[in-house]
Motif scaffolding. Structure first.
Motif, PDB file in Angstrom:
ATOM      1  N   TYR A 285     -17.206  19.100  24.048  1.00 41.87           N
ATOM      2  CA  TYR A 285     -16.716  18.488  22.632  1.00 41.87           C
ATOM      3  C   TYR A 285     -16.196  19.591  21.825  1.00 41.87           C
ATOM      4  N   ALA A 286     -15.086  19.358  20.996  1.00 37.65           N
ATOM      5  CA  ALA A 286     -14.360  20.329  20.349  1.00 37.65           C
ATOM      6  C   ALA A 286     -14.156  19.744  19.008  1.00 37.65           C
ATOM      7  N   ALA A 287     -14.389  20.643  17.974  1.00 40.74           N
ATOM      8  CA  ALA A 287     -14.155  20.364  16.484  1.00 40.74           C
ATOM      9  C   ALA A 287     -12.571  20.356  16.312  1.00 40.74           C
ATOM     10  N   ALA A 288     -12.223  18.998  15.961  1.00 44.61           N
ATOM     11  CA  ALA A 288     -11.016  18.569  15.770  1.00 44.61           C
ATOM     12  C   ALA A 288     -10.527  17.966  14.335  1.00 44.61           C
ATOM     13  N   ASP A 289     -11.182  18.411  13.297  1.00 45.89           N
ATOM     14  CA  ASP A 289     -11.189  17.933  12.091  1.00 45.89           C
ATOM     15  C   ASP A 289     -11.272  19.162  11.097  1.00 45.89           C
ATOM     16  N   GLN A 290     -10.543  19.249  10.375  1.00 41.11           N
ATOM     17  CA  GLN A 290     -10.069  20.261   9.290  1.00 41.11           C
ATOM     18  C   GLN A 290     -10.885  20.054   7.895  1.00 41.11           C
ATOM     19  N   GLU A 291     -11.167  18.615   7.523  1.00 42.33           N
ATOM     20  CA  GLU A 291     -11.619  18.027   6.489  1.00 42.33           C
ATOM     21  C   GLU A 291     -13.147  17.831   6.632  1.00 42.33           C
ATOM     22  N   GLU A 292     -13.684  17.521   7.598  1.00 44.71           N
ATOM     23  CA  GLU A 292     -14.935  17.316   7.883  1.00 44.71           C
ATOM     24  C   GLU A 292     -15.531  17.684   9.242  1.00 44.71           C
ATOM     25  N   VAL A 293     -16.936  17.868   9.664  1.00 48.02           N
ATOM     26  CA  VAL A 293     -17.386  18.084  10.699  1.00 48.02           C
ATOM     27  C   VAL A 293     -17.232  17.066  11.756  1.00 48.02           C
ATOM     28  N   GLY A 294     -15.999  17.121  12.409  1.00 44.52           N
ATOM     29  CA  GLY A 294     -15.706  15.684  13.358  1.00 44.52           C
ATOM     30  C   GLY A 294     -15.167  16.154  14.911  1.00 44.52           C
ATOM     31  N   LEU A 295     -16.060  15.849  15.774  1.00 45.41           N
ATOM     32  CA  LEU A 295     -15.753  16.294  17.107  1.00 45.41           C
ATOM     33  C   LEU A 295     -15.057  15.419  17.953  1.00 45.41           C
ATOM     34  N   LEU A 296     -14.220  15.678  18.629  1.00 46.75           N
ATOM     35  CA  LEU A 296     -13.872  14.956  19.998  1.00 46.75           C
ATOM     36  C   LEU A 296     -14.399  15.338  20.947  1.00 46.75           C
ATOM     37  N   MET A 297     -15.130  14.133  21.549  1.00 44.64           N
ATOM     38  CA  MET A 297     -16.369  13.949  22.574  1.00 44.64           C
ATOM     39  C   MET A 297     -15.436  13.571  23.895  1.00 44.64           C
ATOM     40  N   VAL A 298     -15.421  14.387  24.790  1.00 48.58           N
ATOM     41  CA  VAL A 298     -15.048  14.117  26.186  1.00 48.58           C
ATOM     42  C   VAL A 298     -15.929  14.256  27.007  1.00 48.58           C
ATOM     43  N   MET A 299     -16.444  13.196  27.800  1.00 46.28           N
ATOM     44  CA  MET A 299     -17.713  13.170  28.591  1.00 46.28           C
ATOM     45  C   MET A 299     -17.948  12.247  29.711  1.00 46.28           C
ATOM     46  N   ASN A 300     -18.535  12.698  30.884  1.00 49.93           N
ATOM     47  CA  ASN A 300     -18.808  11.667  31.825  1.00 49.93           C
ATOM     48  C   ASN A 300     -20.333  11.719  31.779  1.00 49.93           C
TER      49      ASN A 300
ATOM     50  N   SER B 266     -13.238  28.697   8.825  1.00 49.06           N
ATOM     51  CA  SER B 266     -13.240  27.239   8.837  1.00 49.06           C
ATOM     52  C   SER B 266     -14.348  26.822   8.430  1.00 49.06           C
ATOM     53  N   SER B 267     -14.631  25.848   7.424  1.00 53.01           N
ATOM     54  CA  SER B 267     -16.055  25.217   7.024  1.00 53.01           C
ATOM     55  C   SER B 267     -16.398  23.953   8.130  1.00 53.01           C
ATOM     56  N   THR B 268     -15.522  23.617   8.892  1.00 54.89           N
ATOM     57  CA  THR B 268     -15.596  22.573   9.611  1.00 54.89           C
ATOM     58  C   THR B 268     -15.767  23.046  11.000  1.00 54.89           C
ATOM     59  N   PHE B 269     -15.592  24.202  11.379  1.00 53.65           N
ATOM     60  CA  PHE B 269     -15.555  24.813  12.829  1.00 53.65           C
ATOM     61  C   PHE B 269     -14.415  24.646  13.620  1.00 53.65           C
ATOM     62  N   PHE B 270     -13.256  24.348  12.836  1.00 49.18           N
ATOM     63  CA  PHE B 270     -12.094  23.757  13.377  1.00 49.18           C
ATOM     64  C   PHE B 270     -11.705  24.570  14.458  1.00 49.18           C
ATOM     65  N   GLY B 271     -11.578  24.077  15.653  1.00 53.38           N
ATOM     66  CA  GLY B 271     -10.962  24.846  16.795  1.00 53.38           C
ATOM     67  C   GLY B 271     -12.296  25.147  17.931  1.00 53.38           C
ATOM     68  N   PHE B 272     -13.396  24.780  17.589  1.00 52.74           N
ATOM     69  CA  PHE B 272     -14.450  25.278  18.492  1.00 52.74           C
ATOM     70  C   PHE B 272     -14.474  24.268  19.377  1.00 52.74           C
ATOM     71  N   VAL B 273     -14.740  24.871  20.584  1.00 48.87           N
ATOM     72  CA  VAL B 273     -14.989  24.121  21.875  1.00 48.87           C
ATOM     73  C   VAL B 273     -16.325  24.609  22.630  1.00 48.87           C
ATOM     74  N   SER B 274     -17.089  23.559  23.308  1.00 49.60           N
ATOM     75  CA  SER B 274     -18.218  23.811  23.972  1.00 49.60           C
ATOM     76  C   SER B 274     -18.185  23.031  25.227  1.00 49.60           C
ATOM     77  N   MET B 275     -18.592  23.609  26.407  1.00 52.72           N
ATOM     78  CA  MET B 275     -18.682  22.787  27.556  1.00 52.72           C
ATOM     79  C   MET B 275     -20.215  22.652  27.727  1.00 52.72           C
ATOM     80  N   ILE B 276     -20.282  21.182  28.174  1.00 56.50           N
ATOM     81  CA  ILE B 276     -21.659  20.640  28.352  1.00 56.50           C
ATOM     82  C   ILE B 276     -22.230  20.179  29.766  1.00 56.50           C
ATOM     83  N   ASP B 277     -23.415  20.431  29.921  1.00 60.88           N
ATOM     84  CA  ASP B 277     -24.042  19.543  31.011  1.00 60.88           C
ATOM     85  C   ASP B 277     -25.412  19.086  30.709  1.00 60.88           C
ATOM     86  N   ASN B 278     -25.391  18.275  29.694  1.00 59.06           N
ATOM     87  CA  ASN B 278     -26.694  18.028  28.971  1.00 59.06           C
ATOM     88  C   ASN B 278     -27.383  16.923  29.501  1.00 59.06           C
ATOM     89  N   PRO B 279     -28.784  17.061  29.662  1.00 55.08           N
ATOM     90  CA  PRO B 279     -29.540  16.127  30.337  1.00 55.08           C
ATOM     91  C   PRO B 279     -29.651  14.818  29.378  1.00 55.08           C
TER      92      PRO B 279
END
Length: 200
Positions: free
Chosen positions: A116-131, A84-97
């Motif tokens: 955040y998760a790579a949720a686009d097969q056409e471009e690098v588009g992330l689904l962001m879910v964060m507090n 996948s050229s867009t990293f589709f399916g990739f998920v990373s857990m964050i605790d970012n400063p």
């Protein structure tokens, strides 16, 4: 001349009893359809809660996504799909400063916790879910939640604020994210977030 219809007393009581039973069954059946409140729901008058007047606040923060070193704040939990050229399916857990300046050593006022998760097969588009969890001053312990689409190669990305807690109860608004720095060697990134929050 028409003769009146007479119902003997036993039949009268039978029809009356039948009508009462039918009425209660029918009324209980249509109660949910008509939108009547359930026993566990109670309408509340906002005036009785003494809710203060809403205000609009602007926060400018720097979000540090650290994937390198011995103590990363962003950790992959699911690998992307093969080829996948867009990293589709990739998920990373964050605790970012979250800091007030672009350097990670500047004062930290909170953290961005979620994934955040790579949720686009056409471009690098992330689904962001964060507090955005604040630890500084009067905002200590208060949070607001960002949920949206982040096309990381766009100059400015806009995502909605969908709620909050503490001083951000009933929060709504939006954030604008702009990449400040990306290290192609380490993969670390710093993103400027301008958050416009309507809250009480």
């Amino acid at each position: 001349m028409a003769r009146p219809l007479l119902i003997s007393p036993p039949y009268f009581f039978f029809f009356f009893f039948f009508f009462i039973i039918f009425f209660f069954i029918f009324s209980s059946a249509i109660t949910p359809i008509l939108g009547e409140e359930y026993s566990y729901v109670k309408r509340v008058d906002p005036k009785k809660m003494k809710t203060p007047k809403s205000k609009l606040s602007h926060f400018q923060l720097y979000w540090h996504d650290i994937v390198s070193g011995s103590n990363p704040t962003s950790v992959p939990v699911i690998k992307p799909a093969n080829n996948s050229s867009t990293f589709f399916g990739f998920v990373s857990m964050i605790d970012n400063p979250l800091t007030i300046g672009p350097k990670v050593s500047s004062k930290m006022v909170g953290k961005a916790q979620g994934f955040y998760a790579a949720a686009d097969q056409e471009e690098v588009g992330l689904l962001m879910v964060m507090n955005f969890v604040f630890i500084d001053g009067k905002y200590n312990g208060s949070t607001f939640t960002v949920l949206g689409r982040n096309t990381v190669f766009s100059e400015v990305r806009e995502m909605p604020i969908i709620g909050g807690s503490g001083l951000f109860r009933f929060a709504r608004g939006y954030v604008q994210a702009k990449t400040y720095m990306f290290n192609y060697t380490s993969g670390d990134a710093t993103v400027q977030y301008n958050a416009y929050v309507m809250h009480y």
